[in-house]
Design a protein around this motif. Sequence first.
Motif, PDB file in Angstrom:
ATOM      1  N   SER A  97      -8.914  -9.541   0.421  1.00 18.42           N
ATOM      2  CA  SER A  97      -7.875  -8.575   0.753  1.00 18.42           C
ATOM      3  C   SER A  97      -8.188  -7.243   0.095  1.00 18.42           C
ATOM      4  O   SER A  97      -8.575  -7.197  -1.081  1.00 18.42           O
ATOM      5  CB  SER A  97      -6.504  -9.077   0.282  1.00 18.42           C
ATOM      6  OG  SER A  97      -5.493  -8.132   0.558  1.00 18.42           O
ATOM      7  N   ASP A  99      -6.796  -2.929   0.320  1.00 18.78           N
ATOM      8  CA  ASP A  99      -5.853  -1.966   0.885  1.00 18.78           C
ATOM      9  C   ASP A  99      -6.619  -0.747   1.409  1.00 18.78           C
ATOM     10  O   ASP A  99      -7.231  -0.005   0.642  1.00 18.78           O
ATOM     11  CB  ASP A  99      -4.842  -1.530  -0.161  1.00 18.78           C
ATOM     12  CG  ASP A  99      -3.905  -2.661  -0.559  1.00 18.78           C
ATOM     13  OD1 ASP A  99      -3.649  -3.525   0.297  1.00 18.78           O
ATOM     14  OD2 ASP A  99      -3.460  -2.694  -1.714  1.00 18.78           O
ATOM     15  N   GLU A 101      -6.767   2.818   2.486  1.00 20.00           N
ATOM     16  CA  GLU A 101      -5.970   4.003   2.191  1.00 20.00           C
ATOM     17  C   GLU A 101      -6.584   5.230   2.847  1.00 20.00           C
ATOM     18  O   GLU A 101      -7.802   5.417   2.818  1.00 20.00           O
ATOM     19  CB  GLU A 101      -5.870   4.215   0.678  1.00 20.00           C
ATOM     20  CG  GLU A 101      -5.124   3.114  -0.044  1.00 20.00           C
ATOM     21  CD  GLU A 101      -4.979   3.389  -1.525  1.00 20.00           C
ATOM     22  OE1 GLU A 101      -5.541   4.404  -1.988  1.00 20.00           O
ATOM     23  OE2 GLU A 101      -4.306   2.613  -2.211  1.00 20.00           O
ATOM     24  N   GLU A 126      -1.153   3.361   3.585  1.00 19.82           N
ATOM     25  CA  GLU A 126      -1.877   2.204   3.065  1.00 19.82           C
ATOM     26  C   GLU A 126      -1.684   1.025   4.005  1.00 19.82           C
ATOM     27  O   GLU A 126      -0.551   0.659   4.316  1.00 19.82           O
ATOM     28  CB  GLU A 126      -1.371   1.852   1.664  1.00 19.82           C
ATOM     29  CG  GLU A 126      -2.108   0.695   1.007  1.00 19.82           C
ATOM     30  CD  GLU A 126      -1.616   0.435  -0.393  1.00 19.82           C
ATOM     31  OE1 GLU A 126      -0.937  -0.591  -0.601  1.00 19.82           O
ATOM     32  OE2 GLU A 126      -1.894   1.270  -1.287  1.00 19.82           O
ATOM     33  N   GLU A 128      -2.900  -2.953   4.662  1.00 13.69           N
ATOM     34  CA  GLU A 128      -3.575  -4.105   4.082  1.00 13.69           C
ATOM     35  C   GLU A 128      -4.610  -4.647   5.066  1.00 13.69           C
ATOM     36  O   GLU A 128      -4.302  -4.909   6.228  1.00 13.69           O
ATOM     37  CB  GLU A 128      -2.573  -5.200   3.731  1.00 13.69           C
ATOM     38  CG  GLU A 128      -3.221  -6.375   3.004  1.00 13.69           C
ATOM     39  CD  GLU A 128      -2.232  -7.464   2.646  1.00 13.69           C
ATOM     40  OE1 GLU A 128      -2.497  -8.221   1.704  1.00 13.69           O
ATOM     41  OE2 GLU A 128      -1.195  -7.566   3.320  1.00 13.69           O
ATOM     42  N   ASN A 129      -5.822  -4.788   4.598  1.00 15.78           N
ATOM     43  CA  ASN A 129      -6.904  -5.349   5.409  1.00 15.78           C
ATOM     44  C   ASN A 129      -7.273  -6.709   4.840  1.00 15.78           C
ATOM     45  O   ASN A 129      -7.629  -6.832   3.662  1.00 15.78           O
ATOM     46  CB  ASN A 129      -8.125  -4.428   5.389  1.00 15.78           C
ATOM     47  CG  ASN A 129      -9.313  -5.058   6.075  1.00 15.78           C
ATOM     48  OD1 ASN A 129      -9.275  -5.349   7.265  1.00 15.78           O
ATOM     49  ND2 ASN A 129     -10.384  -5.300   5.323  1.00 15.78           N
ATOM     50  N   THR A 163      -5.649  -6.013  10.105  1.00 17.66           N
ATOM     51  CA  THR A 163      -5.977  -4.628  10.423  1.00 17.66           C
ATOM     52  C   THR A 163      -5.793  -4.376  11.909  1.00 17.66           C
ATOM     53  O   THR A 163      -6.255  -5.146  12.735  1.00 17.66           O
ATOM     54  CB  THR A 163      -7.426  -4.301  10.017  1.00 17.66           C
ATOM     55  OG1 THR A 163      -7.551  -4.479   8.615  1.00 17.66           O
ATOM     56  CG2 THR A 163      -7.782  -2.875  10.371  1.00 17.66           C
TER      57      THR A 163
END
Length: 285
Positions: A97, A99, A101, A126, A128-129, A163
Amino acid sequence: GNDWAGRYYSDSFALVYIGITPSIAYRINEHWSVGASLNLTYTYSESVARINNPGPGQPDGKLEFDADAIGVTGTLSLLYQHNDHTRLGLSYTGEASADLEGDLSLNRLSPVLEGAIGRLDGAEIEVENILPQRFQVGLYHEFDSGRYVTMDGIWIDFSEFGTGDITVENNRVLTPTGIYDDIWGITLGMGFPGDDRTTWKVGMLYLSEAVDDDKRSLSLRLDRVWGLGVGVTRQFDETRMDLNLNVYNLGDAPVDTGPGNPMRGRVVGESSSPFAVAVDLSLHW
């Protein structure tokens, strides 16, 4: 482009992964081996969409968002070699994981939208990936004739994938979440020795659908995948060459954005030519 019906949902989308994977392996005895690796993944995502400026004769506005991040996870693997002809491999990779940005850019807004959503221009977003966990198993068996068969399977916890494209609606920034399904895949292959230095290969692949038709977005139009491949391995004095040709059917991947959004409209369609061709060349020394 200006004539693309879905430009208010997605004009272009890019998702790039670059990975470095240092690995180690240890052979315990003649049957068992173990391995481990550290997976460092750089992720870059870019989303571009047009904005429907209200009013007659108003040109489209533009939304752009690009971001990057680095994620870290690990892989553990196990190999069982029954004999010189048969082996079974298992591999597990954990979830990573990171983030993403970046700054949101809004350009060419009409005065009406400038007052409504102009404050979002330059906002730091931001997202979350998640690179989902996955489990793989592979079997190899070689016959006395020199022919061999392979079978590989994979399960990916793709429902955790996080994503997607970025949109602005009702003065808020939206990202699609919870739209994906877990996926599984299987490959089957066979090798046929032509002479002492040449082996011919054939294979097939199937990957299940990653998202239901009613949830699919225009950015990641993932559908089930079929693949067929042929290849050749050639051994030279000091090197070995692998040349492979694969043809994929990526599915119709139908999309229906649904009614109820007068600013972006409704887009319904599917792929008319859902095929891809891949050629790879590898040298081993």
